[in-house]
Design an enzyme around this catalytic site. Structure first.
Site, mmCIF file in Angstrom:
data_model
loop_
_atom_site.group_PDB
_atom_site.id
_atom_site.type_symbol
_atom_site.label_atom_id
_atom_site.label_comp_id
_atom_site.label_asym_id
_atom_site.label_seq_id
_atom_site.Cartn_x
_atom_site.Cartn_y
_atom_site.Cartn_z
ATOM 1 N N HIS A 101 50.073 30.323 -0.950
ATOM 2 C CA HIS A 101 49.205 31.211 -0.171
ATOM 3 C C HIS A 101 49.451 32.625 -0.697
ATOM 4 C CE1 HIS A 101 50.198 28.086 2.918
ATOM 5 N NE2 HIS A 101 48.977 28.279 3.352
ATOM 6 N N ASP A 104 52.532 34.200 0.826
ATOM 7 C CA ASP A 104 53.849 33.646 0.484
ATOM 8 C C ASP A 104 54.451 34.418 -0.666
ATOM 9 O OD1 ASP A 104 53.011 31.442 1.999
ATOM 10 O OD2 ASP A 104 52.453 30.286 0.214
HETATM 11 C C1 XLS Z 1 49.214 23.567 7.466
HETATM 12 C C2 XLS Z 1 48.625 23.224 6.194
HETATM 13 C C3 XLS Z 1 48.721 24.337 5.161
HETATM 14 C C4 XLS Z 1 47.757 24.114 4.038
HETATM 15 C C5 XLS Z 1 47.602 25.308 3.159
HETATM 16 O O1 XLS Z 1 49.454 22.736 8.313
HETATM 17 O O2 XLS Z 1 49.202 22.042 5.746
HETATM 18 O O3 XLS Z 1 50.016 24.494 4.708
HETATM 19 O O4 XLS Z 1 48.104 23.028 3.257
HETATM 20 O O5 XLS Z 1 47.144 26.397 3.862
#
Ligand code: XLS
Ligand code: CA
Ligand code: CA
Length: 444
Positions: A101, A104
């Site tokens: 993300h 992150d």
């Molecule tokens: C959250 C999601 C997230 C997505 C990416 O529950 O799994 O991590 O994979 O935004």
């Protein structure tokens, strides 16, 4: 920078008899299965958020993670250092991809302009490390969840400014993903959902969500970004009713808003079970629409009703997942993305290796078992026979569109009763699958 994992060598493949905890027992990257090396079947991907940003907090306790390469600050320099540590990890583990993300990887500042600048500074290091190692970005995404501005959602917020901010954020995340040569871009619903209809205009929110994704698809074209767009279904958490509940809800939404040609689905195992389905069901549902794009490999806990994101050590799920992937002819832009976090009690750096090794070995056995199921042929043959009544006669007439209610009434009046049903043989088929899994796990 000093090594982040000085005591850990590149993880070798040592075969099923090995007891070396830092070796693969089943994942042998160059071993050819169905004409393709294992590594290309999987396109394994490590997620940045769990593996490099999760401090292992829970609602009752502080983070426990020991991460010596991270000085704990919110500086750009620390963020850049973390990228080097991450690539050392990817290389030693031997994965081909990663996912992130925007928030992150680089610190959010007090203005969007400054935040974007931070992101650019960190992306430079990603670019260098990608060039140095050949490791690629499976997909990028934007974190439209944590900042309080998104308290009511992003694209589905009641506040039009939140929509606008999210659009600006996704625009930048798309640019960065494009710049890094990402194979795809994921839209996970985040806070796109609601807690109560007493304060929610559901129809208006869905329309806004459709509009948002249309803008994203238009901007993608403008940018010249050829990566695949995905929606990732999830039924609940953080909101009570997430709009992207499951594969079926997402496909319906994409069709309703004329977005179906622009998206595929990224199916996550834990989200499937939270929706009351299995991973296999969700993957096959997506595949039936030609929309199975990529998978987030993890598992939930059958005793807990939330998104535990555990590493995928369930051999049965891995086998059936790989069966779906082989059946659709393999990943194109997608891969097996470890959207999973180590438990709070597994706080040492080494645990990150154990977790991924366990997941990769599990998927390797799953792949071998899935290939064995296909080579064995009993399952396919059973299904073919089970649907034998559709190959000719009345079945073929129905399938080809020749039959109608009147012709079927005439047919049944003449025939009187249907041909005998035969057993579904579920337990027998389960034993066939189990036998092939046992063999795959024992095979060298
Ligand atoms: C959250 C999601 C997230 C997505 C990416 O529950 O799994 O991590 O994979 O935004
Ligand atoms: Ca996910
Ligand atoms: Ca999850």
């Amino acid at each position: 920078m000093a090594e982040a994992f000085p005591n850990i060598p590149k993880i070798p493949y040592e075969g099923p008899k090995s007891k070396n905890p830092l070796a693969f027992k089943h994942y042998n990257p160059d071993e050819v299965i169905e004409g393709k090396p294992m590594k290309d079947h999987f396109r394994f991907s490590v997620v940045y958020w769990h593996t490099f940003r999760n401090l292992l907090t829970d609602p009752f306790g502080a983070g426990t993670a020991i991460r010596p390469w991270d000085d704990g600050s919110n500086s750009v320099q620390n963020a850049q250092q973390r990228v080097r540590a991450a690539f050392e990890f990817f290389e030693k583990l031997g994965v081909s991809h990663y996912a992130f993300h925007d928030r992150d990887v680089a610190p959010e500042a007090s203005t969007l302009r400054e935040t974007n600048r931070n992101l650019d500074e960190v992306v430079k290091v990603f670019k260098e490390e990608q060039q140095r190692t050949g490791i690629k970005l499976l997909w990028g995404t934007a974190f439209l969840v944590g900042n309080p501005r998104y308290v009511h959602g992003a694209a589905t917020s009641c506040n039009a400014d939140a929509f606008a901010f999210a659009a600006a954020q996704v625009k930048k995340a798309l640019e960065v993903t494009y710049e890094l040569g990402g194979d795809g871009y994921v839209f996970w619903g985040g806070r796109e959902g609601y807690s109560t209809l007493l304060n929610t205009d559901l129809k208006r929110e869905l329309d806004h969500y459709g509009r948002f994704l249309r803008m994203a698809a238009d901007y993608k074209k403008k940018l010249g970004f050829k990566g695949q767009f995905y929606i990732e279904p999830k039924p609940k958490e953080p909101t009570k009713h997430q709009y992207d509940f499951d594969a079926a809800a997402c496909l319906n939404f994409l069709r309703q808003y004329d977005l179906i040609d622009d998206f595929k689905l990224n199916i996550e195992a834990n989200h499937s079970t939270l929706a009351g389905h299995t991973m296999h069901h969700e993957m096959e549902y997506a595949a039936a629409a030609g929309k199975l794009g990529s998978i987030d490999a993890n598992i939930g806990d059958p005793l807990l009703g939330w998104d535990t994101d555990q590493f995928p050590t369930d051999i049965y799920t891995a086998t059936l997942s790989m069966l779906s992937i082989l059946k659709m002819g393999g990943f194109v832009t997608g891969g097996v993305n470890f959207d999973a976090k180590v438990r709070r009690e597994s706080f040492e750096p080494e645990d990150l290796f154990h977790a991924h090794i366990a997941g990769m070995d599990c998927f390797a056995v799953g792949l071998k078992a899935a290939a064995a199921i296909r080579a064995d042929g009993r399952l396919d043959e059973f299904i073919n026979q089970r649907y034998g009544s559709w190959s000719d006669g009345v079945g073929a007439e129905i399938e080809s569109g020749k039959a109608d209610f009147e012709s079927l009434e005439k047919y049944m009046l003449e025939k009187g009763e249907i041909d005998k049903n035969s057993s579904g043989r579920q337990e027998y088929l389960e034993s066939v699958v189990n036998d092939l899994i046992y063999q795959a796990a024992a095979a060298k």
